[in-house]
Enzyme design. Structure first.
Site, PDB file in Angstrom:
ATOM      1  N   LEU A  19       0.814  -1.210   0.000  1.00 58.78           N
ATOM      2  CA  LEU A  19       0.000   0.000   0.000  1.00 58.78           C
ATOM      3  C   LEU A  19       0.851   1.264   0.000  1.00 58.78           C
ATOM      4  CD1 LEU A  19      -2.780  -1.071   2.501  1.00 58.78           C
ATOM      5  CD2 LEU A  19      -3.195  -0.273   0.171  1.00 58.78           C
ATOM      6  N   ASP A  38      11.032   3.798   4.395  1.00 55.78           N
ATOM      7  CA  ASP A  38      10.877   2.354   4.630  1.00 55.78           C
ATOM      8  C   ASP A  38      12.134   1.832   5.305  1.00 55.78           C
ATOM      9  OD1 ASP A  38       8.752   0.122   3.327  1.00 55.78           O
ATOM     10  OD2 ASP A  38      10.660  -0.686   4.044  1.00 55.78           O
ATOM     11  N   ASP A  73      14.059   4.657  11.366  1.00 55.83           N
ATOM     12  CA  ASP A  73      13.023   3.978  12.144  1.00 55.83           C
ATOM     13  C   ASP A  73      12.089   5.020  12.724  1.00 55.83           C
ATOM     14  OD1 ASP A  73      11.469   2.549  13.899  1.00 55.83           O
ATOM     15  OD2 ASP A  73      13.130   1.586  14.963  1.00 55.83           O
ATOM     16  N   ILE A  74      10.891   5.131  12.167  1.00 55.49           N
ATOM     17  CA  ILE A  74       9.975   6.190  12.560  1.00 55.49           C
ATOM     18  C   ILE A  74       9.286   5.917  13.899  1.00 55.49           C
ATOM     19  CG2 ILE A  74       9.619   7.217  10.319  1.00 55.49           C
ATOM     20  CD1 ILE A  74       7.158   4.679  11.666  1.00 55.49           C
ATOM     21  N   ASN A 100       1.708   4.822   7.306  1.00 51.08           N
ATOM     22  CA  ASN A 100       1.304   3.541   6.734  1.00 51.08           C
ATOM     23  C   ASN A 100       2.104   2.349   7.252  1.00 51.08           C
ATOM     24  OD1 ASN A 100       0.184   1.790   4.335  1.00 51.08           O
ATOM     25  ND2 ASN A 100       2.416   1.710   4.106  1.00 51.08           N
ATOM     26  N   TYR A 171      -2.502  -6.572  16.835  1.00 48.90           N
ATOM     27  CA  TYR A 171      -2.734  -5.751  15.644  1.00 48.90           C
ATOM     28  C   TYR A 171      -4.072  -5.011  15.739  1.00 48.90           C
ATOM     29  CZ  TYR A 171      -3.423  -4.807  10.613  1.00 48.90           C
ATOM     30  OH  TYR A 171      -3.650  -4.223   9.397  1.00 48.90           O
ATOM     31  N   LYS A 175      -4.499  -0.951  15.821  1.00 51.05           N
ATOM     32  CA  LYS A 175      -5.255  -0.269  14.777  1.00 51.05           C
ATOM     33  C   LYS A 175      -6.455   0.484  15.353  1.00 51.05           C
ATOM     34  CE  LYS A 175      -2.892  -1.183  11.061  1.00 51.05           C
ATOM     35  NZ  LYS A 175      -2.127  -0.073  10.426  1.00 51.05           N
ATOM     36  N   THR A 205      -1.383  -7.259   0.266  1.00 50.49           N
ATOM     37  CA  THR A 205      -0.049  -6.857   0.681  1.00 50.49           C
ATOM     38  C   THR A 205       0.650  -8.079   1.268  1.00 50.49           C
ATOM     39  OG1 THR A 205      -0.640  -6.291   2.968  1.00 50.49           O
ATOM     40  CG2 THR A 205      -0.981  -4.584   1.293  1.00 50.49           C
TER      41      THR A 205
END
Length: 302
Positions: A19, A38, A73-74, A100, A171, A175, A205
């Site tokens: 995505l 990324d 690394d965000i 994302n 997860y 989310k 994905t």
């Protein structure tokens, strides 16, 4: 293309594949200059490589666009801060942030380790919070200097965050947290010209191919409803100045379908005007449930 994002500068995290890659390419096709973030990790979040981000940058440049890779690394303070700096120092501004990045470590709850819980929370939830924090600080400073931005944030939730998903407790919780974060950010940042929305996409994905293999298989002919590129037009529009006035919303996007998700709203209510007894509370609840709309089933429930 229409040039909907002409002169805008966009960041997309987790943009090396799936995505994120589709979003980065679509934003660039509409004129945006793109910072492609990324870390290059595996499906479970381990390892790292700068290759995926650079490959997407190369694709954008080959198509006549402008892009730069960011491999930080965000989910760390330095990584997130350097991501915002990369946009501002390279292109002089930041207009759109698309959060994302993510990965999976699926387990049933009784088998879910603390490390797997923490890792998924870190990349999904903290990995949304930190880029948003530093982008918001930049936009607030711009607004206070008299340069009110037409800034946009697009966060990435999931149907698992809306309904739950068996085997994905970590997860689903992360989310769902992203939706809460989206609502707060929209309320706090509107005064600075920042609009914040979230999408709950369904697409093919690395994360979904194994979990929902039958649903995600590409057809031999006809419309490929699960192609990640189907979600990107909504992301591009939400990330553009054309989405003025739209904030604090969650949209499901799958194939050719876009749905406004309406979230928690008060349903049937009983007010005794005094304290209930346990039995009385139970009787009231059963009556209210009989009047209420039945919830959607949890993904994967038997």
């Amino acid at each position: 293309m229409s040039g909907l994002c002409s002169e805008r500068v966009a960041i997309v995290t987790g943009a090396g594949r799936g995505l994120g890659r589709a979003h980065a390419l679509a934003l660039a096709a509409e004129g945006a200059k793109v910072v492609v973030n990324d870390l290059g990790v595996g499906l479970d979040g381990t390892g790292s490589a700068t290759g995926p981000a650079q490959l997407v940058v190369d694709e954008i440049v080959a198509r006549g666009g402008q892009a730069v890779a960011h491999g930080g690394d965000i989910a760390t303070t330095e990584g997130a801060a350097s991501l915002i700096r990369a946009a501002v120092e390279t292109y002089g501004r930041l207009d759109t942030l698309v959060n994302n990045a993510g990965f999976l470590r699926d387990r049933m709850l009784v088998n879910l380790g603390e490390d797997d819980w923490d890792a998924v929370m870190r990349v999904h939830l903290k990995g949304h919070f930190l880029p948003l924090k530093y982008a918001a600080a930049h936009w607030r400073a711009e607004a206070k200097a008299g340069r009110v931005p037409a800034a946009r944030v697009v966060n990435t939730s999931s149907g698992a965050g809306l309904l739950g998903s068996v085997g994905q407790g970590n997860y689903s919780a992360a989310k769902a947290g992203i939706i809460g974060l989206t609502l707060v950010a929209a309320a706090e940042m509107g005064r600075y010209g920042v609009l914040v929305n979230a999408i709950a996409p369904a697409a093919r994905t690395r994360m979904t191919e194994a979990t929902f293999a039958e649903t995600m298989t590409a057809p031999d002919t006809g419309f490929d409803a699960m192609a990640p590129e189907n979600v990107s037009p909504l992301v591009v529009w939400l990330g553009s100045a054309a989405s003025a006035g739209v904030t604090g919303r969650v949209f499901e996007a799958e194939g050719g379908r876009i749905t406004v998700m309406e979230g928690w709203r008060p349903g049937p209510t009983a007010d005794k005007g005094a304290r209930w007894s346990p039995a009385g509370a139970g009787e009231a609840v059963l009556k209210l449930l009989a009047e209420a709309t039945a919830p959607e089933p949890v993904y994967g429930a038997q």
